[in-house]
Design a protein around this motif. Structure first.
Motif, mmCIF file in Angstrom:
data_model
loop_
_atom_site.group_PDB
_atom_site.id
_atom_site.type_symbol
_atom_site.label_atom_id
_atom_site.label_comp_id
_atom_site.label_asym_id
_atom_site.label_seq_id
_atom_site.Cartn_x
_atom_site.Cartn_y
_atom_site.Cartn_z
ATOM 1 N N ALA A 124 -0.961 9.976 2.438
ATOM 2 C CA ALA A 124 -0.578 8.833 3.279
ATOM 3 C C ALA A 124 0.890 8.483 3.081
ATOM 4 O O ALA A 124 1.587 8.109 4.031
ATOM 5 C CB ALA A 124 -1.459 7.632 2.955
ATOM 6 N N SER A 125 1.381 8.613 1.851
ATOM 7 C CA SER A 125 2.787 8.328 1.569
ATOM 8 C C SER A 125 3.700 9.291 2.316
ATOM 9 O O SER A 125 4.752 8.890 2.834
ATOM 10 C CB SER A 125 3.042 8.432 0.057
ATOM 11 N N THR A 160 -12.953 11.906 4.545
ATOM 12 C CA THR A 160 -11.641 12.082 3.915
ATOM 13 C C THR A 160 -10.528 11.668 4.865
ATOM 14 O O THR A 160 -9.603 10.938 4.488
ATOM 15 C CB THR A 160 -11.461 13.548 3.486
ATOM 16 N N GLU A 220 -6.247 12.787 -3.710
ATOM 17 C CA GLU A 220 -4.811 12.514 -3.540
ATOM 18 C C GLU A 220 -4.486 11.979 -2.143
ATOM 19 O O GLU A 220 -3.434 12.275 -1.580
ATOM 20 C CB GLU A 220 -4.017 13.791 -3.820
ATOM 21 N N ILE A 221 -5.401 11.180 -1.606
ATOM 22 C CA ILE A 221 -5.196 10.611 -0.277
ATOM 23 C C ILE A 221 -3.975 9.705 -0.247
ATOM 24 O O ILE A 221 -3.222 9.680 0.744
ATOM 25 C CB ILE A 221 -6.465 9.867 0.187
ATOM 26 N N ASP A 222 -3.721 8.962 -1.331
ATOM 27 C CA ASP A 222 -2.552 8.076 -1.374
ATOM 28 C C ASP A 222 -1.259 8.865 -1.194
ATOM 29 O O ASP A 222 -0.347 8.420 -0.473
ATOM 30 C CB ASP A 222 -2.516 7.309 -2.694
ATOM 31 N N ALA A 227 -10.481 7.926 5.540
ATOM 32 C CA ALA A 227 -9.835 7.237 4.419
ATOM 33 C C ALA A 227 -8.321 7.390 4.493
ATOM 34 O O ALA A 227 -7.577 6.450 4.187
ATOM 35 C CB ALA A 227 -10.357 7.792 3.101
ATOM 36 N N LEU A 228 -7.847 8.552 4.930
ATOM 37 C CA LEU A 228 -6.408 8.779 5.079
ATOM 38 C C LEU A 228 -5.823 7.830 6.123
ATOM 39 O O LEU A 228 -4.782 7.191 5.889
ATOM 40 C CB LEU A 228 -6.146 10.227 5.484
ATOM 41 N N LYS A 287 -7.034 4.989 7.243
ATOM 42 C CA LYS A 287 -7.117 3.595 6.777
ATOM 43 C C LYS A 287 -6.058 3.305 5.720
ATOM 44 O O LYS A 287 -5.430 2.230 5.719
ATOM 45 C CB LYS A 287 -8.513 3.323 6.231
ATOM 46 N N THR A 288 -5.852 4.249 4.816
ATOM 47 C CA THR A 288 -4.839 4.068 3.772
ATOM 48 C C THR A 288 -3.449 4.017 4.379
ATOM 49 O O THR A 288 -2.608 3.184 3.998
ATOM 50 C CB THR A 288 -4.916 5.215 2.747
ATOM 51 N N PHE A 289 -3.189 4.878 5.354
ATOM 52 C CA PHE A 289 -1.890 4.928 6.014
ATOM 53 C C PHE A 289 -1.653 3.686 6.861
ATOM 54 O O PHE A 289 -0.544 3.141 6.910
ATOM 55 C CB PHE A 289 -1.805 6.196 6.867
ATOM 56 N N GLY A 290 -2.678 3.231 7.561
ATOM 57 C CA GLY A 290 -2.581 1.993 8.318
ATOM 58 C C GLY A 290 -2.197 2.131 9.769
ATOM 59 O O GLY A 290 -2.102 1.128 10.476
#
Length: 338
Positions: free
Chosen positions: A15-16, A123, A10-12, A126-127, A129-132
């Motif tokens: 990040a949200s 993990t 649930e990394i997305d 990835a968080l 990178k997904t967040f930016g």
């Protein structure tokens, strides 16, 4: 606020939450950090509020690539780049001089420097990178309490105060990263950790200072752990030297309530333990002891009848230096005296 436990799938969602300016705790190989968007001053202020952290205690910025650091700091020295190539991702935090106006003074404690870390946890990478964006990440605990090494430790301290916790199980190292000041003419370790002075010197071929003065009440520390009380459970911790265990246990036997004992398995096997002693094993050596130190302190912190904790000391060398740094802070530098 309801605090959600995010799984590694649930990394997305985690990040949200960060993108909305909320706080999300995240795992590293050392301890769990409390994440917020490092470029969002309002979000960063929430970190201080949730932890009860003094506003002049700067935050470490976590990144998932070296290019992010290069965009924010003054040109990196050859030594800094060599250290990055050797120890990143990993348990080394480095302090650099910032370019003007790239980070809020809420992040830096008002300083012109900031601390950066590239953690060795897939993990969290990835968080990020997904967040930016880079994320700040002090330990995800109530300020002054033992650092969290599991998601459950974070939940105990901060549930209802943060949006979520990204759960990746127990951390592997257990004591926070080494903090190395690279903003001065001579590199200096401001907080010992798993990466030692000898390892750093072997890479940059430059002496590293390890004796850092105590930060005064009116000074702003460059790194966490230099000024304020840290890692302290409610009970008084006393450090026990090798030759004092027999006397310490005789003293413990006379106490009217239970006494906690934190020691290695070999030490516990050799001791004759009174009936009112409760033990927490630190494993077989200084490596396992460093990994389990905060878990042990938290274990006894959950038992209000324990007012004293006797903890095994180690020689302050290599990883033992990091272990003793944290243990001395948790004990207020109190050693058991026969």
């Amino acid at each position: 606020m309801k605090t959600q436990i995010f799984s590694t799938a649930e990394i997305d969602q985690a990040a949200s939450a960060l993108a909305k300016g909320e706080l999300v705790a995240f795992p590293t190989e050392t301890v769990y950090g409390l994440g917020a968007d490092a470029l969002n001053e309002a979000a960063v202020k929430k970190v201080y509020a949730a932890k009860g952290r003094p506003s002049d205690n700067p935050l470490i910025v976590h990144v998932a690539d070296i290019e992010t650091v290069k965009r924010l700091v003054e040109p990196l020295s050859e030594g800094a780049q060599q250290l990055m190539a050797t120890f990143w991702p990993g348990s080394l935090t480095m302090i650099f001089n910032l370019k003007p106006n790239v980070l809020s003074k809420t992040v830096t404690g008002g300083l012109t420097t900031a601390a950066f870390r590239f953690p060795a946890n897939e993990t969290t990478l990835a968080l990020i990178k997904t967040f930016g964006h880079p994320i700040v990440g002090p330990s995800a605990n109530t300020s002054g309490k033992p650092s969290p090494t599991t998601a459950q430790h974070v939940y105990h301290d901060l549930h209802g105060k943060i949006a979520g916790i990204l759960d990746d199980g127990a951390t592997k190292v257990g004591v926070e990263s080494t903090v190395l000041d690279m903003s001065t003419s001579q590199p200096a370790i401001l907080r010992p950790g798993a990466v030692t002075a000898a390892q750093i010197e072997a890479v940059i071929h430059t002496p590293v200072a390890t004796e850092v003065h105590q930060v005064g009440i009116k000074e702003t520390p460059k790194a966490p752990g230099m000024k304020y009380k840290h890692y302290a459970p409610a009970a008084q911790v006393e450090i026990v030297n090798d030759e004092d265990w027999s006397a310490a246990l005789k003293w413990a036997k006379k106490q009217s309530s239970k006494v906690g004992v934190m020691a290695t398995t070999g030490r516990l096997t050799d001791l004759t333990l009174p009936s009112n002693v409760e033990v927490f094993s630190l494993g077989k050596d200084v490596t396992s002891a460093s990994h389990l130190l905060f878990a042990g302190l938290r274990h006894f912190d959950d038992e209000p009848t324990i007012h004293y904790i006797l903890a095994e000391g180690f020689t302050p060398k290599n990883l033992g230096l990091a272990y003793m740094n944290r243990l001395k802070k948790s004990a207020g530098n109190v050693f058991f005296e026969p």
